[in-house]
Design a protein around this motif. Structure first.
Motif, PDB file in Angstrom:
ATOM      1  N   LYS A  30       0.834  -1.201   0.000  1.00 32.97           N
ATOM      2  CA  LYS A  30       0.000   0.000   0.000  1.00 32.97           C
ATOM      3  C   LYS A  30       0.871   1.254   0.000  1.00 32.97           C
ATOM      4  CE  LYS A  30      -3.613   2.332   2.690  1.00 32.97           C
ATOM      5  NZ  LYS A  30      -4.443   2.268   3.937  1.00 32.97           N
ATOM      6  N   SER A  31       1.885   1.261   0.830  1.00 29.71           N
ATOM      7  CA  SER A  31       2.799   2.397   0.885  1.00 29.71           C
ATOM      8  C   SER A  31       3.578   2.525  -0.425  1.00 29.71           C
ATOM      9  CB  SER A  31       3.760   2.234   2.060  1.00 29.71           C
ATOM     10  OG  SER A  31       4.669   3.296   2.127  1.00 29.71           O
ATOM     11  N   LYS A  53       1.410   4.038  -3.140  1.00 32.26           N
ATOM     12  CA  LYS A  53       1.153   5.465  -2.900  1.00 32.26           C
ATOM     13  C   LYS A  53       2.353   6.307  -3.319  1.00 32.26           C
ATOM     14  CE  LYS A  53       0.513   8.798   0.858  1.00 32.26           C
ATOM     15  NZ  LYS A  53       0.470   8.975   2.334  1.00 32.26           N
TER      16      LYS A  53
END
Length: 542
Positions: free
Chosen positions: A373-374, A377
């Motif tokens: 997820k990081s 992003k």
């Protein structure tokens, strides 16, 4: 029983080991890494005196090798949150009544355990679970955590020693009681020391805790819990649960005995928590303490009098250590165009030597970001910047998650001082630079002040003392931790108490007595030795 005014051992900052080739600490850490990767760790929750396992068994993987399963943890539900609250409340009276020096002894013992037999184990867990290199793990999981424990004991004694004056015939005393109820510690993935300090600081003052760590950090959190138990922490004082945040919040923020939250995380989450507490304020026995450190868009302002090599080193270290996953990381820099080419060349020279890869290879300066997820992003910020005609990619700009979540250290140069990557927190290895005209230096100071809603850290590089004084004054509210001729990261417990204001949090300064004061509710006691027996005063006489 015997009593006394006890003086605790005066704290000294834990020396940082360097892990040079051939050193004893390097060999010990290598062995701990090998041991940790040779077994699959079983990681239960700790509620009261019980190790709790559930049917919901989750894999914990290494960010730099997401095929490598480090262990399994057990995710709980609302029922486990209730159990943790009950355990904390059941332990409260006995823990609060324990003499302060007995509580202090537990945490001083924990510090010595971390400094000695558990040092390699906590560093290895932090390296593998959070993808930190050996040095970053050492300054965090070992040294800073040890410092928090030792210095907080010292700060607690300073608080207890603060007593009011007494007039003739009267004895005034001040009690520093723990808060009425339980404390919720909600901790982040990026610092093992923060994850350990947020529950232990209020516990040291007699409070009992429900601790929910970030799920990416549970490998090191479990080692900390093991240390606390070995140090003699009684059951129920700190209860460690692995529960989804909204599930935990739904139970905790409606409980009448909720007394406070110790938080580090995103601004958005903290604001949502504050709103929820406000909506439930009528439910609580007392007004809860809300203590939080959130995020930052941390700046480096360079004056043309600065040393170009020092600037380049500060930016490389400040922006790319631990992949920029520090709320204090250098994220935006303002450099006079007259010295840009020199600074740029120094930075490119350094980046050409920097290696990216697994933490188990000690030659890697940069490792993986925490999870997919990081990664996605951060990658989207970089891709959008590439498509912005006002932005130039100076270095990096590439990424790959085939084996681990690796993002090359990226330097962007923006013609627009208000472009997205100059304004928004990215929490990754991305530094954006804006070149300004040296003739507009004071306007640039104001630009630094107004660009971001955050106010966590920042720095000025200059050899001109008048400039340093000017910037220090004009940016007095722009950073809770301000650095002169240094990177804006690396606060040391007892030396630079840490925290910011504006959108960066409540600025309650972890690593100082200011933070511990938030976890007590003082009671003033006045004792009159000879009580008056006549209501009247002399002025009433004829």
């Amino acid at each position: 029983m015997s009593v006394g005014f006890f003086k605790v051992p005066y704290p000294q900052n834990e020396p940082v080991k360097e892990y040079r080739p051939g050193s004893e600490e390097r060999a010990t850490l290598k062995a701990a890494l090998a041991e940790a990767t040779s077994t699959i760790k079983d990681i239960p929750m700790y509620i009261g005196g019980e190790e709790v396992r559930t049917e919901d068994k989750r894999n914990l993987v290494a960010p730099h090798n997401h095929q490598q399963v480090l262990g399994h943890y057990y995710e709980g539900d609302a029922q486990h949150v209730e159990q943790a609250i009950t355990a904390a409340l059941n332990a409260k009276d006995e823990w609060a009544a324990l003499s302060w020096e007995q509580r202090a002894s537990i945490f001083l013992r924990a510090a010595d355990l971390l400094a000695g037999p558990y040092r390699a184990k906590i560093n290895a867990a932090t390296m593998l679970g959070q993808s930190k290199n050996a040095y970053q793990a050492e300054i965090d999981a070992a040294c800073e955590m040890i410092d928090f424990l030792r210095f907080n004991v010292h700060f607690a004694t300073e608080i207890y020693e603060q007593q009011p004056r007494s007039s003739a015939g009267v004895w005034n005393r001040m009690e520093y009681r723990p808060l009425e109820g339980f404390i919720f510690a909600l901790t982040p993935f990026n610092f093992t020391a923060i994850a350990g300090n947020l529950p232990t600081a209020p516990a040291m003052m007699g409070n009992t805790i429900v601790w929910k760590p970030a799920l990416q950090q549970v490998l090191a959190a479990q080692v900390l819990m093991e240390v606390f138990q070995k140090a003699g922490l009684p059951d129920g004082v700190i209860n460690l649960i692995y529960v989804d945040g909204p599930v935990a919040g739904e139970v905790i923020f409606q409980h009448p005995d909720f007394a406070g939250i110790h938080f580090t995380g995103s601004t958005k989450v903290f604001q949502a928590i504050w709103k929820t507490i406000g909506e439930n304020i009528h439910r609580y026995k007392s007004y809860p303490r809300i203590v939080g450190e959130t995020g930052g868009k941390d700046f480096v302002l360079v004056h043309e009098s600065a040393d170009a090599k020092a600037v380049a080193t500060g930016l490389i270290r400040g922006a790319f250590e631990y992949q920029g996953q520090k709320c204090s990381a250098a994220s935006r820099a303002y450099i006079p165009f007259t010295m840009w080419e020199e600074v740029k060349q120094y930075m490119l020279d350094d980046l050409a030597k920097i290696k990216v890869g697994s933490v188990e290879d000690f030659s890697n300066f940069v490792n993986a970001v925490i999870d997919e997820k990081s990664f996605d992003k951060i990658a989207s910020y970089i891709e959008n910047a590439k498509n912005d005609p006002a932005v130039e990619v100076i270095a990096g700009g590439t990424f790959d998650k085939t084996e681990g979540y690796f993002i090359q250290p990226t330097i962007l140069k923006s013609q627009d001082p208000l472009s997205v990557t100059m304004c928004e927190e990215i929490f990754g290895p991305v530094l954006t630079i804006y070149l300004y005209n040296p003739d507009s230096f004071e306007d640039t100071i104001e630009l630094v002040n107004q660009t971001s809603p955050y106010a966590l850290t920042g720095s000025i590089f200059s050899k001109d003392r008048y400039i340093i004084d000017l910037v220090t004054k004009k940016l007095s509210n722009a950073a809770g931790n301000f650095y002169i001729n240094d990177k804006p990261t690396g606060a040391v417990v007892g030396q630079q108490p840490f925290g910011g204001s504006r959108a960066s949090g409540t600025n309650d300064k972890a690593g100082s007595s200011l933070n511990l004061l938030r976890w007590v509710s003082p009671r003033a006691i006045k004792e009159t030795f000879v009580s008056p027996t006549d209501y009247s005063y002399p002025f009433l006489a004829e």
